[in-house]
Design a protein around this motif. Structure first.
Motif, PDB file in Angstrom:
ATOM      1  N   GLN A   1     -70.697 -69.607  10.255  1.00 27.84           N
ATOM      2  CA  GLN A   1     -71.807 -70.446  10.677  1.00 27.84           C
ATOM      3  C   GLN A   1     -71.492 -71.013  12.062  1.00 27.84           C
ATOM      4  O   GLN A   1     -70.527 -71.757  12.229  1.00 27.84           O
ATOM      5  CB  GLN A   1     -72.021 -71.593   9.674  1.00 27.84           C
ATOM      6  CG  GLN A   1     -72.283 -71.144   8.252  1.00 27.84           C
ATOM      7  CD  GLN A   1     -73.623 -70.453   8.100  1.00 27.84           C
ATOM      8  OE1 GLN A   1     -74.582 -70.758   8.820  1.00 27.84           O
ATOM      9  NE2 GLN A   1     -73.706 -69.511   7.169  1.00 27.84           N
TER      10      GLN A   1
ATOM     11  N   HIS B   1     -77.192 -70.786  14.727  1.00 28.89           N
ATOM     12  CA  HIS B   1     -78.177 -71.861  14.603  1.00 28.89           C
ATOM     13  C   HIS B   1     -78.322 -72.574  15.950  1.00 28.89           C
ATOM     14  O   HIS B   1     -77.322 -72.852  16.620  1.00 28.89           O
ATOM     15  CB  HIS B   1     -77.736 -72.881  13.550  1.00 28.89           C
ATOM     16  CG  HIS B   1     -77.379 -72.274  12.232  1.00 28.89           C
ATOM     17  ND1 HIS B   1     -78.309 -72.000  11.248  1.00 28.89           N
ATOM     18  CD2 HIS B   1     -76.176 -71.870  11.731  1.00 28.89           C
ATOM     19  CE1 HIS B   1     -77.704 -71.462  10.199  1.00 28.89           C
ATOM     20  NE2 HIS B   1     -76.404 -71.374  10.469  1.00 28.89           N
TER      21      HIS B   1
ATOM     22  N   VAL C   1     -79.570 -76.111  17.135  1.00 31.51           N
ATOM     23  CA  VAL C   1     -79.707 -77.339  16.360  1.00 31.51           C
ATOM     24  C   VAL C   1     -80.242 -78.483  17.227  1.00 31.51           C
ATOM     25  O   VAL C   1     -79.748 -78.724  18.332  1.00 31.51           O
ATOM     26  CB  VAL C   1     -78.337 -77.758  15.771  1.00 31.51           C
ATOM     27  CG1 VAL C   1     -78.538 -78.827  14.705  1.00 31.51           C
ATOM     28  CG2 VAL C   1     -77.577 -76.571  15.189  1.00 31.51           C
TER      29      VAL C   1
ATOM     30  N   ARG D   1     -85.398 -82.190  15.712  1.00 30.15           N
ATOM     31  CA  ARG D   1     -86.670 -81.736  15.153  1.00 30.15           C
ATOM     32  C   ARG D   1     -86.891 -80.275  15.500  1.00 30.15           C
ATOM     33  O   ARG D   1     -86.315 -79.771  16.466  1.00 30.15           O
ATOM     34  CB  ARG D   1     -87.828 -82.566  15.728  1.00 30.15           C
ATOM     35  CG  ARG D   1     -87.766 -84.050  15.387  1.00 30.15           C
ATOM     36  CD  ARG D   1     -88.755 -84.849  16.208  1.00 30.15           C
ATOM     37  NE  ARG D   1     -88.422 -84.829  17.632  1.00 30.15           N
ATOM     38  CZ  ARG D   1     -87.523 -85.631  18.198  1.00 30.15           C
ATOM     39  NH1 ARG D   1     -86.846 -86.498  17.459  1.00 30.15           N
ATOM     40  NH2 ARG D   1     -87.285 -85.565  19.489  1.00 30.15           N
TER      41      ARG D   1
ATOM     42  N   THR E   1     -82.958 -75.091  13.414  1.00 35.64           N
ATOM     43  CA  THR E   1     -82.675 -76.002  12.322  1.00 35.64           C
ATOM     44  C   THR E   1     -82.528 -77.414  12.859  1.00 35.64           C
ATOM     45  O   THR E   1     -82.337 -77.609  14.068  1.00 35.64           O
ATOM     46  CB  THR E   1     -81.413 -75.578  11.543  1.00 35.64           C
ATOM     47  OG1 THR E   1     -81.319 -76.327  10.326  1.00 35.64           O
ATOM     48  CG2 THR E   1     -80.146 -75.803  12.357  1.00 35.64           C
ATOM     49  N   THR E   2     -82.616 -78.375  11.977  1.00 35.83           N
ATOM     50  CA  THR E   2     -82.479 -79.780  12.354  1.00 35.83           C
ATOM     51  C   THR E   2     -81.096 -80.289  11.972  1.00 35.83           C
ATOM     52  O   THR E   2     -80.366 -79.653  11.210  1.00 35.83           O
ATOM     53  CB  THR E   2     -83.531 -80.637  11.640  1.00 35.83           C
ATOM     54  OG1 THR E   2     -83.288 -80.580  10.223  1.00 35.83           O
ATOM     55  CG2 THR E   2     -84.939 -80.140  11.942  1.00 35.83           C
TER      56      THR E   2
ATOM     57  N   ALA F   1     -80.535 -82.618   9.954  1.00 31.43           N
ATOM     58  CA  ALA F   1     -80.538 -82.867   8.513  1.00 31.43           C
ATOM     59  C   ALA F   1     -80.336 -81.588   7.707  1.00 31.43           C
ATOM     60  O   ALA F   1     -79.712 -81.614   6.641  1.00 31.43           O
ATOM     61  CB  ALA F   1     -81.847 -83.537   8.108  1.00 31.43           C
ATOM     62  N   ASP F   2     -80.847 -80.457   8.205  1.00 31.81           N
ATOM     63  CA  ASP F   2     -80.799 -79.209   7.450  1.00 31.81           C
ATOM     64  C   ASP F   2     -79.672 -78.286   7.873  1.00 31.81           C
ATOM     65  O   ASP F   2     -79.462 -77.235   7.257  1.00 31.81           O
ATOM     66  CB  ASP F   2     -82.135 -78.461   7.591  1.00 31.81           C
ATOM     67  CG  ASP F   2     -83.288 -79.207   6.944  1.00 31.81           C
ATOM     68  OD1 ASP F   2     -83.029 -79.980   5.998  1.00 31.81           O
ATOM     69  OD2 ASP F   2     -84.437 -79.033   7.390  1.00 31.81           O
ATOM     70  N   CYS F   3     -78.958 -78.638   8.916  1.00 30.38           N
ATOM     71  CA  CYS F   3     -77.909 -77.755   9.430  1.00 30.38           C
ATOM     72  C   CYS F   3     -76.767 -77.639   8.421  1.00 30.38           C
ATOM     73  O   CYS F   3     -76.275 -78.653   7.914  1.00 30.38           O
ATOM     74  CB  CYS F   3     -77.368 -78.306  10.750  1.00 30.38           C
ATOM     75  SG  CYS F   3     -76.143 -77.248  11.544  1.00 30.38           S
ATOM     76  N   PRO F   4     -76.324 -76.422   8.105  1.00 27.52           N
ATOM     77  CA  PRO F   4     -75.167 -76.277   7.220  1.00 27.52           C
ATOM     78  C   PRO F   4     -73.895 -76.732   7.916  1.00 27.52           C
ATOM     79  O   PRO F   4     -73.888 -76.955   9.130  1.00 27.52           O
ATOM     80  CB  PRO F   4     -75.132 -74.767   6.949  1.00 27.52           C
ATOM     81  CG  PRO F   4     -75.736 -74.158   8.168  1.00 27.52           C
ATOM     82  CD  PRO F   4     -76.813 -75.119   8.608  1.00 27.52           C
TER      83      PRO F   4
END
Length: 228
Positions: free
Chosen positions: A6, A36, A38, A41, A57-58, A60-63
């Protein structure tokens, strides 16, 4: 089956797109990697050119990332005081294999406290900011200090990407990517660093950057004071 690597690159308003797209192109050539882009928003982010960049991705949602990369650009001055960005970087750095940057992205890492006690590099015009924020200056094009890997200004992003790939995989993989990209620099002028540029060119550029450099230094001193 092994889990994919990732790799995340921060995008932000007034990013220098080549800081990001250089390593992005390298990382995207690495088999088994998920990439990703990042930001806070999912909406187009204006760069310092006409190009707008779409995050994937945001925060909040980033792995959890194996590699976090912070590019540079004029917008990094704002990021130095952006608590949401700095908190995201600190959280990701705790579990990342490599914490990396290109150009003035390193001063954002430093503002987050992630380069304290580390050697690091950045764009030549911002190098004096690093010790204010706890880092030790390196003038290497790519500086490796433990799991912190920082690159110099803008075009050094490609070198940074290849260096990280060699760490993640091996040198042969990095060399194969370099060959596929035909990354074989032969610039038309020997003016790519303060040491080699004609004195009058350096003086002209330093004069243009003077106000911005002074403002960045003042900001860095304030960030350092606020951390005490």
């Amino acid at each position: 089956m092994p889990q994919p690597l990732q790799i995340g690159l921060l995008v932000f308003p007034r990013i220098t797109q080549l800081d990001m797209t250089g390593p992005l192109q390298v990382f995207s050539s690495l088999s088994g990697a998920e990439i990703h882009l990042v930001w806070k928003r999912i909406e187009g982010v204006p760069s310092d050119t006409v190009l707008s960049i779409q995050p994937t991705t945001t925060f909040a949602d980033c792995p959890q990332l194996d590699v976090i990369c912070v590019p540079g650009g004029y917008g990094t001055d704002d990021l130095m005081c952006d608590a949401e960005v700095l908190d995201f970087l600190r959280r990701q750095a705790g579990g990342a294999r490599y914490v990396t940057s290109v150009c003035t992205g390193s001063i954002v890492l430093a503002a987050a406290g992630l380069l304290t006690g580390y050697r690091a590099t950045t764009h030549w015009s911002a190098i004096e900011v690093l010790p204010i924020l706890g880092a030790t200056i390196s003038r290497e094009r790519v500086c490796i200090d433990r799991n912190r890997i920082t690159g110099g200004g803008i075009t050094a992003g490609i070198d940074l990407g290849l260096t990280v790939v060699a760490e993640l995989a091996d040198r042969r993989t990095a060399e194969a990517i370099q060959l596929r990209l035909e990354y074989n620099p032969a610039p038309p002028f020997n003016a790519g660093s303060p040491e080699t540029a004609p004195p009058e060119v350096l003086a002209m550029l330093e004069d243009r950057m003077k106000v911005a450099r002074q403002a960045r230094l003042a900001l860095a001193r304030q960030v350092a004071a606020d951390r005490r």
